[in-house]
Design a protein around this motif. Structure first.
Motif, PDB file in Angstrom:
ATOM      1  N   MET A  11      52.560  -8.653 -13.344  1.00  0.00           N
ATOM      2  CA  MET A  11      53.297  -9.447 -14.196  1.00  0.00           C
ATOM      3  C   MET A  11      52.717 -10.830 -14.295  1.00  0.00           C
ATOM      4  SD  MET A  11      56.923  -8.920 -14.761  1.00  0.00           S
ATOM      5  CE  MET A  11      57.813  -9.753 -15.838  1.00  0.00           C
ATOM      6  N   LEU A  12      53.483 -12.044 -13.932  1.00  0.00           N
ATOM      7  CA  LEU A  12      52.839 -12.991 -14.069  1.00  0.00           C
ATOM      8  C   LEU A  12      52.240 -13.906 -12.989  1.00  0.00           C
ATOM      9  CD1 LEU A  12      55.805 -14.779 -16.258  1.00  0.00           C
ATOM     10  CD2 LEU A  12      53.784 -14.008 -17.008  1.00  0.00           C
ATOM     11  N   LEU A  60      66.458 -14.863 -20.896  1.00  0.00           N
ATOM     12  CA  LEU A  60      67.154 -15.947 -20.301  1.00  0.00           C
ATOM     13  C   LEU A  60      67.996 -15.334 -18.876  1.00  0.00           C
ATOM     14  CD1 LEU A  60      69.321 -16.936 -23.783  1.00  0.00           C
ATOM     15  CD2 LEU A  60      67.877 -18.481 -21.996  1.00  0.00           C
ATOM     16  N   HIS A  61      68.062 -16.514 -18.209  1.00  0.00           N
ATOM     17  CA  HIS A  61      69.122 -16.324 -17.038  1.00  0.00           C
ATOM     18  C   HIS A  61      69.609 -17.535 -16.835  1.00  0.00           C
ATOM     19  CE1 HIS A  61      66.002 -17.620 -13.774  1.00  0.00           C
ATOM     20  NE2 HIS A  61      65.160 -16.972 -14.703  1.00  0.00           N
ATOM     21  N   GLU A  62      70.556 -17.680 -15.543  1.00  0.00           N
ATOM     22  CA  GLU A  62      71.151 -18.957 -15.445  1.00  0.00           C
ATOM     23  C   GLU A  62      70.246 -19.896 -15.057  1.00  0.00           C
ATOM     24  OE1 GLU A  62      72.029 -15.874 -14.628  1.00  0.00           O
ATOM     25  OE2 GLU A  62      74.344 -15.785 -15.543  1.00  0.00           O
ATOM     26  N   ASN A  63      69.059 -19.630 -14.481  1.00  0.00           N
ATOM     27  CA  ASN A  63      68.338 -20.753 -13.664  1.00  0.00           C
ATOM     28  C   ASN A  63      66.948 -20.984 -14.722  1.00  0.00           C
ATOM     29  OD1 ASN A  63      69.925 -21.104 -11.725  1.00  0.00           O
ATOM     30  ND2 ASN A  63      69.168 -19.426 -10.707  1.00  0.00           N
ATOM     31  N   GLY A  64      66.749 -20.330 -15.805  1.00  0.00           N
ATOM     32  CA  GLY A  64      65.633 -20.433 -16.477  1.00  0.00           C
ATOM     33  C   GLY A  64      65.393 -19.300 -17.663  1.00  0.00           C
ATOM     34  N   ALA A  65      64.089 -19.370 -18.371  1.00  0.00           N
ATOM     35  CA  ALA A  65      63.958 -18.555 -19.311  1.00  0.00           C
ATOM     36  C   ALA A  65      62.385 -18.347 -19.279  1.00  0.00           C
ATOM     37  CB  ALA A  65      64.222 -19.186 -20.737  1.00  0.00           C
ATOM     38  N   THR A  66      61.968 -17.179 -20.082  1.00  0.00           N
ATOM     39  CA  THR A  66      60.853 -16.938 -20.353  1.00  0.00           C
ATOM     40  C   THR A  66      60.409 -17.172 -21.820  1.00  0.00           C
ATOM     41  OG1 THR A  66      60.818 -15.030 -19.053  1.00  0.00           O
ATOM     42  CG2 THR A  66      58.824 -14.775 -20.604  1.00  0.00           C
ATOM     43  N   ILE A  67      59.635 -17.848 -22.216  1.00  0.00           N
ATOM     44  CA  ILE A  67      59.288 -18.362 -23.505  1.00  0.00           C
ATOM     45  C   ILE A  67      57.835 -17.861 -24.134  1.00  0.00           C
ATOM     46  CG2 ILE A  67      60.653 -20.197 -23.455  1.00  0.00           C
ATOM     47  CD1 ILE A  67      58.484 -22.310 -23.089  1.00  0.00           C
ATOM     48  N   GLN A  68      57.749 -17.692 -25.266  1.00  0.00           N
ATOM     49  CA  GLN A  68      56.389 -17.279 -25.811  1.00  0.00           C
ATOM     50  C   GLN A  68      55.941 -18.128 -26.937  1.00  0.00           C
ATOM     51  OE1 GLN A  68      57.140 -13.086 -26.948  1.00  0.00           O
ATOM     52  NE2 GLN A  68      56.417 -12.324 -25.168  1.00  0.00           N
ATOM     53  N   ILE A 111      50.872 -22.117 -26.118  1.00  0.00           N
ATOM     54  CA  ILE A 111      51.803 -22.437 -25.107  1.00  0.00           C
ATOM     55  C   ILE A 111      50.738 -23.254 -24.101  1.00  0.00           C
ATOM     56  CG2 ILE A 111      51.184 -20.590 -23.214  1.00  0.00           C
ATOM     57  CD1 ILE A 111      54.773 -21.157 -24.149  1.00  0.00           C
ATOM     58  N   GLU A 112      49.465 -23.350 -23.914  1.00  0.00           N
ATOM     59  CA  GLU A 112      48.832 -24.146 -23.300  1.00  0.00           C
ATOM     60  C   GLU A 112      48.908 -25.757 -23.488  1.00  0.00           C
ATOM     61  OE1 GLU A 112      46.244 -22.999 -26.613  1.00  0.00           O
ATOM     62  OE2 GLU A 112      47.522 -21.938 -24.918  1.00  0.00           O
ATOM     63  N   GLU A 158      52.498 -16.559 -22.477  1.00  0.00           N
ATOM     64  CA  GLU A 158      53.899 -16.631 -22.130  1.00  0.00           C
ATOM     65  C   GLU A 158      54.186 -17.500 -21.049  1.00  0.00           C
ATOM     66  OE1 GLU A 158      56.381 -12.713 -22.185  1.00  0.00           O
ATOM     67  OE2 GLU A 158      55.499 -12.674 -20.143  1.00  0.00           O
ATOM     68  N   MET A 159      55.293 -18.197 -20.731  1.00  0.00           N
ATOM     69  CA  MET A 159      55.760 -19.092 -19.723  1.00  0.00           C
ATOM     70  C   MET A 159      56.959 -18.861 -19.192  1.00  0.00           C
ATOM     71  SD  MET A 159      55.977 -23.139 -19.946  1.00  0.00           S
ATOM     72  CE  MET A 159      54.084 -23.449 -20.586  1.00  0.00           C
ATOM     73  N   VAL A 160      57.120 -18.724 -17.895  1.00  0.00           N
ATOM     74  CA  VAL A 160      58.470 -18.782 -17.215  1.00  0.00           C
ATOM     75  C   VAL A 160      58.581 -20.298 -16.907  1.00  0.00           C
ATOM     76  CG1 VAL A 160      59.752 -17.923 -15.216  1.00  0.00           C
ATOM     77  CG2 VAL A 160      57.948 -16.519 -16.338  1.00  0.00           C
ATOM     78  N   VAL A 161      59.870 -20.452 -17.289  1.00  0.00           N
ATOM     79  CA  VAL A 161      60.205 -21.893 -17.024  1.00  0.00           C
ATOM     80  C   VAL A 161      61.549 -22.203 -16.245  1.00  0.00           C
ATOM     81  CG1 VAL A 161      59.071 -22.877 -19.059  1.00  0.00           C
ATOM     82  CG2 VAL A 161      61.403 -22.160 -19.320  1.00  0.00           C
TER      83      VAL A 161
END
Length: 142
Positions: free
Chosen positions: A1-2, A54-62, A66-67, A95-98
Motif C-alpha cells: 500500500m502506501l 475520506l474519513h473523520e481524521n483525514g483523506a486520500t488525495i490524488q 502531488i510532489e 497519491e497522498m494520505v493527509v
C-alpha cells in the motif's frame, strides 16, 4: 500500500486521536490544495486535486503534481466555502494520505462522500448540498 516517508512535524499532532477502527469512505471530489508560495508573504498557489477517500481524521488525495505540495496546506471545496487544514502523512507516486488538523463530524464526512457531481465542488456548492454541509460553509461576504 502506501509507504511511510518523512512526515511533517505537525502530522504527529494532527493524528494524535487516530482510531484504527475508523472507516475510510470512497469519494470523488475535485478540490484545490492551497499553500503559500516560497518567498511570498501573502501570496498563495493552488493545485487541483481529487479526493478519493475520506474519513473523520483525514483523506486520500490524488494529483499528477502531488510532489509540489508542501508538508502543510489547505484543501478547499467550493468557491472558498469549506477549508480543511492538512498535513502530509504518506506519499506514493500520484497519491497522498493527509491528516486533518482536527477530526471532522461523521455526518459531514458521510454527506461529502455522497456528492455525485464532483466538478460542482470547484464552483459554488450552496443550495445543492445537504444541510449538514451547508452548515459548515463559510458565510458569503456581502
Amino acid at each position: 500500500m502506501l509507504q511511510n516517508q518523512k512526515r511533517h512535524y505537525l502530522a504527529q499532532f494532527y493524528s494524535a486521536n487516530d482510531n484504527p477502527g475508523i472507516r475510510q469512505r470512497k469519494a470523488n471530489l475535485v478540490a484545490r490544495a492551497i499553500y503559500p508560495k516560497a518567498g511570498g508573504v501573502k501570496s498563495f498557489a493552488s493545485l487541483q486535486v481529487r479526493i478519493v477517500g475520506l474519513h473523520e481524521n483525514g483523506a486520500t488525495i490524488q494529483s499528477s503534481a502531488i510532489e509540489f505540495l508542501p508538508d502543510h496546506f489547505y484543501l478547499c471545496l467550493g468557491d472558498g466555502e469549506i477549508f480543511f487544514t492538512c498535513a502530509k502523512k504518506n506519499v506514493m507516486k500520484a497519491e497522498m494520505v493527509v491528516s486533518f488538523s482536527k477530526p471532522e463530524d461523521t455526518f459531514f464526512i458521510e454527506a461529502l462522500s455522497k456528492i455525485n457531481l464532483p466538478l460542482a465542488t470547484l464552483k459554488r456548492m450552496r443550495d445543492s448540498v445537504p444541510p449538514v454541509i451547508q452548515a459548515r460553509m463559510v458565510p458569503r461576504k456581502a
